[in-house]
Design an enzyme around this catalytic site. Structure first.
Site, mmCIF file in Angstrom:
data_model
loop_
_atom_site.group_PDB
_atom_site.id
_atom_site.type_symbol
_atom_site.label_atom_id
_atom_site.label_comp_id
_atom_site.label_asym_id
_atom_site.label_seq_id
_atom_site.Cartn_x
_atom_site.Cartn_y
_atom_site.Cartn_z
ATOM 1 N N GLU A 270 25.612 -52.157 -4.987
ATOM 2 C CA GLU A 270 24.584 -51.130 -5.154
ATOM 3 C C GLU A 270 25.119 -49.792 -5.666
ATOM 4 O OE1 GLU A 270 21.206 -50.531 -2.858
ATOM 5 O OE2 GLU A 270 21.297 -52.423 -1.776
ATOM 6 N N ASP B 73 25.138 -39.689 -1.280
ATOM 7 C CA ASP B 73 23.749 -40.058 -0.955
ATOM 8 C C ASP B 73 23.517 -40.379 0.518
ATOM 9 O OD1 ASP B 73 23.052 -39.703 -3.582
ATOM 10 O OD2 ASP B 73 23.222 -41.823 -4.115
ATOM 11 N N THR C 179 29.334 -43.074 -3.191
ATOM 12 C CA THR C 179 27.921 -43.271 -2.870
ATOM 13 C C THR C 179 27.625 -42.837 -1.439
ATOM 14 O OG1 THR C 179 27.674 -45.080 -4.457
ATOM 15 C CG2 THR C 179 26.088 -45.002 -2.659
ATOM 16 N N ARG D 23 14.290 -52.063 5.558
ATOM 17 C CA ARG D 23 13.268 -51.351 6.324
ATOM 18 C C ARG D 23 11.858 -51.530 5.762
ATOM 19 N NH1 ARG D 23 17.379 -48.225 5.126
ATOM 20 N NH2 ARG D 23 16.234 -46.895 3.661
ATOM 21 N N CYS E 5 21.942 -84.066 3.795
ATOM 22 C CA CYS E 5 23.337 -83.940 4.237
ATOM 23 C C CYS E 5 23.855 -85.270 4.766
ATOM 24 C CB CYS E 5 23.479 -82.826 5.265
ATOM 25 S SG CYS E 5 22.633 -83.136 6.828
ATOM 26 N N SER F 184 21.865 -39.311 -6.602
ATOM 27 C CA SER F 184 20.970 -40.200 -7.364
ATOM 28 C C SER F 184 19.616 -40.451 -6.707
ATOM 29 C CB SER F 184 21.659 -41.545 -7.603
ATOM 30 O OG SER F 184 21.954 -42.177 -6.373
ATOM 31 N N GLY G 140 28.681 -46.952 -6.656
ATOM 32 C CA GLY G 140 28.117 -46.193 -7.751
ATOM 33 C C GLY G 140 28.686 -46.569 -9.112
ATOM 34 N N ALA H 44 19.944 -48.605 -10.846
ATOM 35 C CA ALA H 44 18.695 -47.916 -11.156
ATOM 36 C C ALA H 44 19.015 -46.747 -12.071
ATOM 37 C CB ALA H 44 18.020 -47.424 -9.880
ATOM 38 N N GLU I 265 14.456 -81.754 6.178
ATOM 39 C CA GLU I 265 14.020 -83.139 6.331
ATOM 40 C C GLU I 265 13.675 -83.441 7.794
ATOM 41 O OE1 GLU I 265 17.657 -83.312 3.506
ATOM 42 O OE2 GLU I 265 16.794 -81.936 4.981
#
Length: 368
Positions: free
Chosen positions: A299, A205, A201, A212, A80, A173, A301, A159, A54
């Site tokens: 994220e 990995d 993880t 990035r 606010c 993975s 495992g 994933a 605002e």
């Protein structure tokens, strides 16, 4: 009038999104000022600690020599009421003679919670509330959950292959999904305050867990490692983002030298009570909430996914599915000890990959 209000409120919501990844633990807010049926100004909350939407809209109007008296201000969240990093927006609205304020929804923050609306009405400013309320709620779902519970909003990102595997049998993975999907994951990271992974993880990995592929801030990196198995030579311990390691008190008495090495690199090690080295997910989330972390992206495992789902702490699931098949390996969701209801919210395509977004209802109700 309703169609006009919805049109400008949609503009506020789109403006608000421009602050994603920059304003937490504050909400995303956009504002538009209309006079005589025409837009004379707009603004959004750009940076935590900076002017609110605002104020940015008001200041821009003034810079263009526009008179604000008699105008209508649109904003997706109640202005606010309190002094925080900046003065109350409600006072600025009154000071400039704005005649009408259209609000997406009331702010659930106890410091506001209808007080600004009441004050505006007291001084004869017309108020219209709950315009595109569902959209306003969804936009700030992380903030509202944190305000109501004191705990971070938890999203789980997985994933998998088309036959439901998250990793090979050895736990590795990389890479299941394509470059487009991975770029979107970087976008998600920039919009969450923290990213959480388990020790396996990191060991398998060796991810960096930074942003990035898109412009945006790096999240706080959180590792749950009950036995403190990880070493300082891993990529996650670079200086690109802060890192916290949660480990069990049970094992720390045997490895104080390692703890001192972590401290020298500026890595925070939090000692937690545990059961046989297993740390309670809700204890971790409580601690993160005290650190003003309003949202986390889990994220991996596989074991950590199960622990989060079994804890009942997950609000949302991002499930990426790639066309490749693994046939053998680790299933995405294993050892789930409680019924989980997933309500599909949306579906996106990234080349050959499919992304499905689900909400997990709380107490039989969706958050929104």
């Amino acid at each position: 009038m309703k169609q006009i209000d919805e049109r400008w409120m949609l503009k506020c919501l789109n403006l608000a999104k421009l602050g994603a990844g920059s304003v937490s633990p504050n909400p995303l807010v956009g504002s538009v000022i209309i006079k005589n049926g025409k837009k004379i100004s707009e603004g959004y909350h750009q940076q935590y600690g900076g002017p609110h939407a605002e104020i940015n809209a008001i200041n821009y109007a003034i810079s263009k020599k526009n008179k604000l008296a008699g105008s209508t201000l649109y904003v997706n969240l109640e202005p606010c009421y309190h002094f925080g990093k900046t003065p109350p927006c409600v006072d600025a609205i009154l000071d400039h003679g704005i005649a009408r304020v259209v609000i997406g929804m009331q702010d659930p923050n106890p410091l506001v919670a209808g007080k600004s609306i009441k004050k505006l009405k007291k001084y004869d400013v017309a108020c219209t509330i709950d315009i595109l309320k569902n959209d306003a709620e969804q936009l700030n779902e992380k903030f509202f959950w944190f305000i109501k519970t004191g705990m971070p909003f938890v999203a789980l990102k997985a994933a998998q292959t088309s036959d439901g595997f998250i990793a090979k049998l050895d736990g590795t993975s990389k890479w299941i999904t394509n470059a487009q999907s991975r770029k979107y994951v970087h976008q998600l990271r920039s919009e969450y305050d923290a990213v959480i992974v388990g020790a396996n993880t990191i060991l398998k990995d060796d991810p960096e867990l930074t942003v990035r592929s898109v412009k945006g801030r790096n999240p706080l990196r959180v590792i749950i490692d009950g036995k403190l198995l990880i070493d300082l030579n891993k990529k996650i311990f670079n200086t690109k983002a802060p890192t916290i390691v949660y480990t069990s008190k049970k094992y720390l008495k045997y490895d104080q030298k390692k703890i001192k090495e972590f401290a020298k690199k500026g890595i925070v090690v939090v000692q937690m009570d545990s059961n046989k080295g297993s740390i309670k997910i809700k204890d971790v989330l409580n601690d993160l909430g005290k650190r003003q972390i309003t949202s986390v992206l889990v994220e991996g495992g596989q074991k950590l996914f199960s622990e989060f789902l079994n804890s009942g702490a997950v609000n949302k699931v991002y499930l990426f599915t790639a066309p490749q098949k693994n046939m053998t390996g680790l299933k995405t969701f294993e050892n789930i000890s409680r019924p989980i209801t997933l309500v599909k919210f949306s579906r996106k395509r990234f080349g050959t990959d499919n992304l499905e977004e689900f909400y997990i209802p709380k107490n039989g109700k969706l958050l929104r």
